[in-house]
Design a protein around this motif. Structure first.
Motif, PDB file in Angstrom:
ATOM      1  N   PHE A   5     -16.868   2.422 -25.263  1.00  0.00           N
ATOM      2  CA  PHE A   5     -15.641   2.478 -24.519  1.00  0.00           C
ATOM      3  C   PHE A   5     -17.060   3.233 -23.344  1.00  0.00           C
ATOM      4  O   PHE A   5     -17.196   3.498 -21.762  1.00  0.00           O
ATOM      5  CB  PHE A   5     -14.796   3.661 -24.125  1.00  0.00           C
ATOM      6  N   SER A   6     -17.973   4.346 -24.172  1.00  0.00           N
ATOM      7  CA  SER A   6     -18.867   5.123 -23.417  1.00  0.00           C
ATOM      8  C   SER A   6     -20.233   4.488 -23.828  1.00  0.00           C
ATOM      9  O   SER A   6     -21.066   5.319 -24.347  1.00  0.00           O
ATOM     10  CB  SER A   6     -18.366   6.276 -23.999  1.00  0.00           C
ATOM     11  N   ILE A   7     -19.982   3.371 -24.657  1.00  0.00           N
ATOM     12  CA  ILE A   7     -21.540   2.257 -25.144  1.00  0.00           C
ATOM     13  C   ILE A   7     -22.905   2.612 -23.846  1.00  0.00           C
ATOM     14  O   ILE A   7     -22.360   2.346 -22.985  1.00  0.00           O
ATOM     15  CB  ILE A   7     -21.294   1.161 -25.493  1.00  0.00           C
ATOM     16  N   GLY A 112     -22.297  -6.211 -16.042  1.00  0.00           N
ATOM     17  CA  GLY A 112     -22.582  -6.226 -17.901  1.00  0.00           C
ATOM     18  C   GLY A 112     -23.746  -5.416 -17.842  1.00  0.00           C
ATOM     19  O   GLY A 112     -23.764  -4.680 -18.788  1.00  0.00           O
ATOM     20  N   TRP A 113     -24.881  -5.691 -17.141  1.00  0.00           N
ATOM     21  CA  TRP A 113     -26.290  -4.756 -17.752  1.00  0.00           C
ATOM     22  C   TRP A 113     -26.475  -2.953 -16.987  1.00  0.00           C
ATOM     23  O   TRP A 113     -25.953  -2.046 -18.018  1.00  0.00           O
ATOM     24  CB  TRP A 113     -27.231  -5.297 -16.497  1.00  0.00           C
ATOM     25  N   LEU A 114     -25.049  -2.404 -16.182  1.00  0.00           N
ATOM     26  CA  LEU A 114     -25.038  -1.099 -15.840  1.00  0.00           C
ATOM     27  C   LEU A 114     -24.281  -1.095 -16.991  1.00  0.00           C
ATOM     28  O   LEU A 114     -24.370   0.351 -17.171  1.00  0.00           O
ATOM     29  CB  LEU A 114     -24.275  -1.128 -14.189  1.00  0.00           C
ATOM     30  N   ARG A 120     -21.573   4.377 -15.727  1.00  0.00           N
ATOM     31  CA  ARG A 120     -20.273   4.203 -15.347  1.00  0.00           C
ATOM     32  C   ARG A 120     -20.531   4.694 -13.314  1.00  0.00           C
ATOM     33  O   ARG A 120     -19.511   3.840 -12.821  1.00  0.00           O
ATOM     34  CB  ARG A 120     -19.317   4.545 -15.762  1.00  0.00           C
ATOM     35  N   ALA A 121     -21.437   5.468 -13.341  1.00  0.00           N
ATOM     36  CA  ALA A 121     -20.919   5.911 -11.761  1.00  0.00           C
ATOM     37  C   ALA A 121     -21.832   5.121 -10.663  1.00  0.00           C
ATOM     38  O   ALA A 121     -21.318   4.891  -9.733  1.00  0.00           O
ATOM     39  CB  ALA A 121     -21.879   7.200 -11.362  1.00  0.00           C
ATOM     40  N   ARG A 122     -22.543   4.387 -10.973  1.00  0.00           N
ATOM     41  CA  ARG A 122     -23.382   3.265 -10.024  1.00  0.00           C
ATOM     42  C   ARG A 122     -22.795   2.342 -10.068  1.00  0.00           C
ATOM     43  O   ARG A 122     -22.612   2.107  -9.253  1.00  0.00           O
ATOM     44  CB  ARG A 122     -25.416   2.705 -10.808  1.00  0.00           C
ATOM     45  N   ILE A 123     -21.697   2.219 -11.312  1.00  0.00           N
ATOM     46  CA  ILE A 123     -20.785   0.811 -11.053  1.00  0.00           C
ATOM     47  C   ILE A 123     -19.946   1.587 -10.466  1.00  0.00           C
ATOM     48  O   ILE A 123     -19.473   0.445  -9.331  1.00  0.00           O
ATOM     49  CB  ILE A 123     -20.268   0.202 -13.093  1.00  0.00           C
TER      50      ILE A 123
END
Length: 133
Positions: A5-7, A112-114, A120-123
């Motif tokens: 979840f946090s990879i 996927g890259w992000l 996560r914040a950018r997504i």
């Protein structure tokens, strides 16, 4: 134990993943965001929830919404988007044009890259911009 979840993978590992692989991961990320968005905003319930999700994750809609974020992308994000757009896909759904499907694949590759970079914040920032009406 790895926390998927946090990879946050090292850049070399991410570079080794094909554009199609990035899009595969990004597809799941995008769908989860759409489902969360719909539930959080009470946009649909019951049977309508699935229909509303499908409407937002179809390639033509993804392509349309991707246009909103293109001016916001960094150089590195633009490169990933281009790489995803130029990926060699073997089949295109009947409801989408080749251009729409390429744009949707590019968006998914970017997400996927992000995700694999742990951004996560950018997504979320990009997704929120895409969902503004």
């Amino acid at each position: 134990m790895t926390d998927y979840f946090s990879i946050a993978l090292p850049e070399d590992n991410i570079r080794a993943i094909s554009s199609i692989g990035l899009a595969h991961i990004g597809d799941g990320v995008y769908e989860l965001l759409v489902r969360t968005y719909l539930c959080a905003h009470g946009k649909a319930t019951g049977k309508g929830l699935h229909r509303a999700t499908v409407d937002l994750v179809r390639a033509p809609e993804q392509a349309r919404r991707a246009q909103r974020i293109l001016p916001l992308l960094t150089e590195a994000e633009q490169e990933v988007f281009r790489r995803g757009r130029n990926a060699h896909v073997h089949s295109i759904p009947q409801h989408a044009s080749r251009a729409e499907y390429q744009q949707a694949t590019a968006l998914e590759a970017l997400f996927g890259w992000l995700y694999l970079r742990g951004q996560r914040a950018r997504i979320n920032e990009l997704f929120v911009c895409m969902m503004e009406e």
